[in-house]
Design an enzyme around this catalytic site. Structure first.
Site, PDB file in Angstrom:
ATOM      1  CG  ASP A 180      -1.768  -1.116   1.421  1.00  0.00           C
ATOM      2  OD1 ASP A 180      -2.096  -1.746   0.416  1.00  0.00           O
ATOM      3  OD2 ASP A 180      -2.127  -1.412   2.582  1.00  0.00           O
ATOM      4  NE  ARG A 181      -1.518   6.988  -1.925  1.00  0.00           N
ATOM      5  CZ  ARG A 181      -1.436   7.558  -3.126  1.00  0.00           C
ATOM      6  NH1 ARG A 181      -0.457   8.384  -3.395  1.00  0.00           N
ATOM      7  NH2 ARG A 181      -2.344   7.314  -4.050  1.00  0.00           N
TER       8      ARG A 181
END
Ligand code: URA
Length: 254
Positions: A113-114
């Site tokens: 994820d970011r």
């Protein structure tokens, strides 16, 4: 012993993103390409693709980029995405711009994820990618999660049982191994890579992940000297460590 494959120089350099074949021909005319210390004069020459080619071939005085098949490890920093399609800066932008024009293209091996940091593999080797992410391979991935609230105490049992059903899914998760490091910090080893899996697992126990970091895939650890945003090519031993489970500390899962 088999001979190394021979490739046309113009095709090799075009596939590595140095420009079109016509641009590579222009580099040859400029005497910008050297092989074994000699300026290359024929852009169509076939050269032996030996493992040490970056030591033998230079472009404008710099070693040529490593050819395919390539596996990189990156220390993914927070705030960058793993997909070309998501908005925002991507992990590919941390690589030299030329690398975005390589054929075969580089892709991340699964996604983080970011806001997740840590060990990310990037490769142009499709069969390697599939072996690492395949649920049948069970290559364990180890994460450290910092949590909003203290652990309750039953999370390790819940995750190990292999019957946890995440919201919106029909197939239970494979068993996962949890080690409690601090009241709000746990290490979790998974053999799957479902969407937002770690965050959703803790959310199923009423908690929330505030920081997430991956430090190991298979038996390959994120090296402590690889700073956030830094990357390098894996050597053959490191490549093997990813799929070798025998050195893993955590019990064999699933
Ligand atoms: N699980 C998550 O929730 N996020 C990641 O980035 C990786 C695993």
């Amino acid at each position: 012993m088999s001979l190394p494959p021979a490739v046309r120089l113009d095709r090799l350099l075009a596939n590595l993103g140095y420009g079109s074949r016509r641009e590579v021909h222009a580099l040859v005319r400029e005497r910008a390409i050297f092989l074994d210390g000699q300026a290359v004069t024929d852009a169509g020459a076939r050269i032996a693709l030996t493992a040490d080619i970056p030591e033998r071939l230079t472009v404008r005085g710099a070693p040529v980029d490593p050819p395919a098949p390539l596996v990189l490890m990156m220390h993914k920093p927070a705030g960058v995405v793993c997909s070309h399609k998501e908005p925002g800066r991507s992990v590919y932008e941390l690589l030299p711009p030329r690398w975005r024009s390589r054929t075969p293209a580089l892709s991340t091996v699964g996604r983080l994820d970011r806001d997740t940091t840590g060990l990310l593999l990037i490769t142009d080797d499709g069969s390697f990618l599939h072996r690492v992410i395949s649920p049948r391979t069970h290559a364990p991935k180890r994460y450290t999660a910092s949590l909003q609230w203290p652990l309750r105490g039953d999370e390790a049992d819940i995750f190990a049982r292999g019957d946890l059903l995440l919201e919106g899914e029909e197939r239970p998760l494979a068993p996962a191994y949890l080690e409690v490091l601090e009241p709000r910090v746990a290490r979790l080893t998974l053999t799957e890579g479902r969407y937002h899996q770690v965050r959703r697992m803790f959310s199923a126990t009423g908690n929330r992940v505030v920081e997430l970091h991956r430090d190991r895939i298979g038996s390959l650890d994120l090296p402590p000297d690889l700073a956030p945003g830094a990357w390098r090519a894996l050597n053959p031993d490191e490549r093997e460590a990813i799929l070798a489970e025998d050195k893993c500390e955590s019990p064999r899962l699933a």
